[in-house]
Design a protein around this motif. Structure first.
Motif, PDB file in Angstrom:
ATOM      1  N   CYS A 165      12.529 -92.482 -15.891  1.00 49.86           N
ATOM      2  CA  CYS A 165      11.816 -92.810 -14.653  1.00 49.86           C
ATOM      3  C   CYS A 165      11.393 -91.566 -13.886  1.00 49.86           C
ATOM      4  O   CYS A 165      10.763 -91.668 -12.844  1.00 49.86           O
ATOM      5  N   GLN A 166      11.735 -90.356 -14.411  1.00 47.60           N
ATOM      6  CA  GLN A 166      11.401 -89.136 -13.690  1.00 47.60           C
ATOM      7  C   GLN A 166      10.270 -88.347 -14.330  1.00 47.60           C
ATOM      8  O   GLN A 166      10.053 -87.185 -14.013  1.00 47.60           O
ATOM      9  N   VAL A 167       9.541 -88.954 -15.257  1.00 47.60           N
ATOM     10  CA  VAL A 167       8.459 -88.250 -15.941  1.00 47.60           C
ATOM     11  C   VAL A 167       7.145 -89.014 -15.749  1.00 47.60           C
ATOM     12  O   VAL A 167       7.157 -90.204 -15.442  1.00 47.60           O
ATOM     13  N   PRO A 168       5.995 -88.317 -15.932  1.00 47.28           N
ATOM     14  CA  PRO A 168       4.702 -88.979 -15.702  1.00 47.28           C
ATOM     15  C   PRO A 168       4.267 -89.869 -16.863  1.00 47.28           C
ATOM     16  O   PRO A 168       3.254 -89.629 -17.516  1.00 47.28           O
ATOM     17  N   ILE A 169       5.064 -90.907 -17.116  1.00 42.88           N
ATOM     18  CA  ILE A 169       4.760 -91.912 -18.136  1.00 42.88           C
ATOM     19  C   ILE A 169       4.622 -93.252 -17.430  1.00 42.88           C
ATOM     20  O   ILE A 169       5.459 -93.624 -16.611  1.00 42.88           O
ATOM     21  N   ALA A 170       3.553 -93.976 -17.769  1.00 43.23           N
ATOM     22  CA  ALA A 170       3.347 -95.324 -17.240  1.00 43.23           C
ATOM     23  C   ALA A 170       3.204 -96.281 -18.406  1.00 43.23           C
ATOM     24  O   ALA A 170       2.666 -95.921 -19.460  1.00 43.23           O
ATOM     25  N   GLY A 171       3.704 -97.489 -18.235  1.00 45.76           N
ATOM     26  CA  GLY A 171       3.572 -98.492 -19.289  1.00 45.76           C
ATOM     27  C   GLY A 171       3.597 -99.882 -18.702  1.00 45.76           C
ATOM     28  O   GLY A 171       4.455-100.186 -17.869  1.00 45.76           O
ATOM     29  N   PHE A 172       2.664-100.723 -19.139  1.00 45.39           N
ATOM     30  CA  PHE A 172       2.600-102.067 -18.578  1.00 45.39           C
ATOM     31  C   PHE A 172       2.115-103.042 -19.638  1.00 45.39           C
ATOM     32  O   PHE A 172       1.058-102.842 -20.243  1.00 45.39           O
ATOM     33  N   ALA A 173       2.896-104.102 -19.846  1.00 49.50           N
ATOM     34  CA  ALA A 173       2.572-105.121 -20.844  1.00 49.50           C
ATOM     35  C   ALA A 173       2.266-106.447 -20.165  1.00 49.50           C
ATOM     36  O   ALA A 173       2.807-106.756 -19.096  1.00 49.50           O
ATOM     37  N   LEU A 174       1.407-107.235 -20.805  1.00 43.45           N
ATOM     38  CA  LEU A 174       1.075-108.584 -20.356  1.00 43.45           C
ATOM     39  C   LEU A 174       1.207-109.535 -21.528  1.00 43.45           C
ATOM     40  O   LEU A 174       0.931-109.170 -22.677  1.00 43.45           O
ATOM     41  N   LEU A 175       1.636-110.773 -21.250  1.00 37.55           N
ATOM     42  CA  LEU A 175       1.768-111.807 -22.282  1.00 37.55           C
ATOM     43  C   LEU A 175       0.920-113.007 -21.883  1.00 37.55           C
ATOM     44  O   LEU A 175       1.079-113.555 -20.795  1.00 37.55           O
ATOM     45  N   SER A 176      -0.002-113.385 -22.763  1.00 42.03           N
ATOM     46  CA  SER A 176      -0.831-114.563 -22.552  1.00 42.03           C
ATOM     47  C   SER A 176      -0.752-115.424 -23.806  1.00 42.03           C
ATOM     48  O   SER A 176      -1.199-115.001 -24.876  1.00 42.03           O
ATOM     49  N   ASP A 177      -0.144-116.608 -23.677  1.00 45.89           N
ATOM     50  CA  ASP A 177       0.177-117.435 -24.838  1.00 45.89           C
ATOM     51  C   ASP A 177       1.026-116.598 -25.793  1.00 45.89           C
ATOM     52  O   ASP A 177       2.091-116.168 -25.421  1.00 45.89           O
ATOM     53  N   ASP A 178       0.528-116.309 -26.988  1.00 45.29           N
ATOM     54  CA  ASP A 178       1.312-115.494 -27.917  1.00 45.29           C
ATOM     55  C   ASP A 178       0.721-114.098 -28.095  1.00 45.29           C
ATOM     56  O   ASP A 178       1.079-113.368 -29.020  1.00 45.29           O
ATOM     57  N   GLN A 179      -0.175-113.702 -27.180  1.00 53.74           N
ATOM     58  CA  GLN A 179      -0.811-112.391 -27.255  1.00 53.74           C
ATOM     59  C   GLN A 179      -0.114-111.417 -26.303  1.00 53.74           C
ATOM     60  O   GLN A 179      -0.133-111.606 -25.097  1.00 53.74           O
ATOM     61  N   LEU A 180       0.517-110.411 -26.883  1.00 52.54           N
ATOM     62  CA  LEU A 180       1.198-109.388 -26.081  1.00 52.54           C
ATOM     63  C   LEU A 180       0.376-108.111 -26.113  1.00 52.54           C
ATOM     64  O   LEU A 180       0.106-107.560 -27.186  1.00 52.54           O
ATOM     65  N   SER A 181      -0.028-107.645 -24.936  1.00 50.75           N
ATOM     66  CA  SER A 181      -0.799-106.398 -24.840  1.00 50.75           C
ATOM     67  C   SER A 181       0.018-105.358 -24.088  1.00 50.75           C
ATOM     68  O   SER A 181       0.835-105.683 -23.231  1.00 50.75           O
ATOM     69  N   LEU A 182      -0.218-104.102 -24.422  1.00 48.77           N
ATOM     70  CA  LEU A 182       0.506-102.997 -23.784  1.00 48.77           C
ATOM     71  C   LEU A 182      -0.444-101.825 -23.590  1.00 48.77           C
ATOM     72  O   LEU A 182      -1.161-101.431 -24.509  1.00 48.77           O
ATOM     73  N   GLU A 183      -0.445-101.292 -22.360  1.00 47.91           N
ATOM     74  CA  GLU A 183      -1.152-100.039 -22.098  1.00 47.91           C
ATOM     75  C   GLU A 183      -0.130 -98.989 -21.718  1.00 47.91           C
ATOM     76  O   GLU A 183       0.802 -99.247 -20.944  1.00 47.91           O
ATOM     77  N   GLY A 184      -0.300 -97.806 -22.280  1.00 49.98           N
ATOM     78  CA  GLY A 184       0.568 -96.683 -21.946  1.00 49.98           C
ATOM     79  C   GLY A 184      -0.246 -95.493 -21.504  1.00 49.98           C
ATOM     80  O   GLY A 184      -1.387 -95.293 -21.960  1.00 49.98           O
ATOM     81  N   ARG A 185       0.320 -94.713 -20.589  1.00 48.51           N
ATOM     82  CA  ARG A 185      -0.342 -93.506 -20.102  1.00 48.51           C
ATOM     83  C   ARG A 185       0.666 -92.367 -19.991  1.00 48.51           C
ATOM     84  O   ARG A 185       1.822 -92.589 -19.632  1.00 48.51           O
ATOM     85  N   VAL A 186       0.196 -91.179 -20.277  1.00 48.92           N
ATOM     86  CA  VAL A 186       0.964 -89.952 -20.035  1.00 48.92           C
ATOM     87  C   VAL A 186       0.023 -88.978 -19.341  1.00 48.92           C
ATOM     88  O   VAL A 186      -1.111 -88.763 -19.800  1.00 48.92           O
ATOM     89  N   GLY A 187       0.480 -88.400 -18.226  1.00 49.80           N
ATOM     90  CA  GLY A 187      -0.389 -87.513 -17.466  1.00 49.80           C
ATOM     91  C   GLY A 187       0.223 -86.150 -17.221  1.00 49.80           C
ATOM     92  O   GLY A 187       1.436 -85.959 -17.322  1.00 49.80           O
ATOM     93  N   SER A 188      -0.621 -85.199 -16.880  1.00 45.12           N
ATOM     94  CA  SER A 188      -0.150 -83.916 -16.371  1.00 45.12           C
ATOM     95  C   SER A 188       0.075 -84.081 -14.872  1.00 45.12           C
ATOM     96  O   SER A 188      -0.620 -84.869 -14.216  1.00 45.12           O
ATOM     97  N   VAL A 189       1.027 -83.360 -14.332  1.00 48.24           N
ATOM     98  CA  VAL A 189       1.398 -83.583 -12.935  1.00 48.24           C
ATOM     99  C   VAL A 189       0.276 -83.193 -11.972  1.00 48.24           C
ATOM    100  O   VAL A 189       0.246 -83.664 -10.831  1.00 48.24           O
ATOM    101  N   ASP A 190      -0.666 -82.364 -12.436  1.00 47.87           N
ATOM    102  CA  ASP A 190      -1.797 -82.010 -11.571  1.00 47.87           C
ATOM    103  C   ASP A 190      -2.952 -82.994 -11.698  1.00 47.87           C
ATOM    104  O   ASP A 190      -3.975 -82.853 -11.018  1.00 47.87           O
TER     105      ASP A 190
END
Length: 314
Positions: free
Chosen positions: A241-266
């Motif tokens: 939880c202390q690093v610039p990583i983001a992740g978010f998943a959604l479930l619709s019926d049986d479809q699971l999607s996931l987006e992930g991000r990694v950023g530089s602090v600037d």
């Protein structure tokens, strides 16, 4: 006592809310259960003058709660899922993830109702490198100033004029009855949430079947699948939880999607990967598929250079 359960929790108002929530849900299903709180201060609660990313170590908000379970002073620990390390210590498991609240980030400000409305060079408070990286990616002119403490402390510092705006989790504000303080809910295109944000998890001693059986009615399948994918991605990137990583998943019926991000602090680099799969089979098989989705997204982020960005923080 077979009809007693002891909940280890941090002492902050939001942590107490989470423990009370678990107590209320337990009593709906076990009316004769005796529920006790074991309130503790963690290392993350005590170190407030520096950013979490500079404190070092993982489990800043959970280790003392695990010690209480090891010492048989508590039976379970209730956590905000975004604070739970990606790898649990030996002897512990996370069998229950409760239904998720609003996972979005929120802008709180007295004078500005959106990120776009903030003036050039405005001072924005956050302790999250994830929020900082994504915010600077869309508004590189802003000034980020470290903001630590519980929700009430952070709001007071905004009220005292130290910041033009601050960023907080919408779920925490809603749970504390402070939803009216939200100036703007940030959509995931601008600020993708932290892995597990908005979800409450319950940690137990491994194999403690009496306790796990008591907790089973609190398990929320959709949230568990989504959070499992997010955490698998974070784990594969050796994040927390202390690093610039983001992740978010959604479930619709049986479809699971996931987006992930990694950023530089600037904010100058922001890597993005999104994938979707169709879940099939039993609950256990679907959880394994959710984790595989997380690994796939992590590998694609790595192929874009995520390891190099994260190595800059070490």
């Amino acid at each position: 006592m077979t009809n007693r359960i002891r909940i280890a929790t941090r002492k902050s108002p939001l942590a107490i809310w989470q423990a009370e929530y678990v107590k209320t849900e337990l009593l709906k299903h076990h009316s004769d259960l005796q529920v006790e709180f074991v309130a503790l201060s963690t290392r993350g609660d005590k170190i407030l003058d520096v950013a979490l990313s500079k404190v070092g170590g993982k489990g800043l908000f959970v280790k003392e709660l695990e010690v209480a379970m090891t010492d048989d002073a508590a039976d379970i620990a209730v956590h905000s899922m975004k604070d739970v390390p990606m790898q649990l210590p030996q002897g512990f498991e996370l069998p229950i993830i409760c239904e998720r609240e609003d996972p979005s980030d929120a802008l709180v400000s007295h004078h500005f109702n959106s990120i776009e409305a903030l003036p050039q060079g405005a001072v924005v408070g956050t302790s999250s490198l994830r929020r900082q990286a994504q915010l600077l990616a869309i508004r590189p002119d802003l000034t980020i100033k470290v903001l630590r403490g519980n929700v009430g402390t952070r709001l007071q510092r905004l009220d005292d004029g130290e910041y033009d705006a601050i960023l907080l989790a919408a779920a925490g504000l809603k749970r504390l009855g402070l939803e009216a303080r939200i100036a703007q809910r940030l959509n995931k295109d601008d600020l993708l949430p932290a892995c597990g944000q908005g979800a409450v998890g319950i940690e137990t001693r491994q194999g403690d079947e009496r306790i796990i059986q008591l907790l089973k009615p609190l398990y929320h399948r959709e949230t568990a699948l989504r959070v499992s994918a997010e955490r698998a991605m974070n784990r594969a990137l050796d994040g927390g939880c202390q690093v610039p990583i983001a992740g978010f998943a959604l479930l619709s019926d049986d479809q699971l999607s996931l987006e992930g991000r990694v950023g530089s602090v600037d904010g100058r680099q922001l890597l993005k990967v999104a994938e979707q799969i169709t879940l099939v089979g039993s609950d256990d098989e679907q959880l394994a598929q959710a984790e595989q989705l997380g690994l796939s997204v992590a590998n694609k982020l790595r192929s874009q250079g995520a390891d190099a960005l994260l190595a800059e923080l070490v």
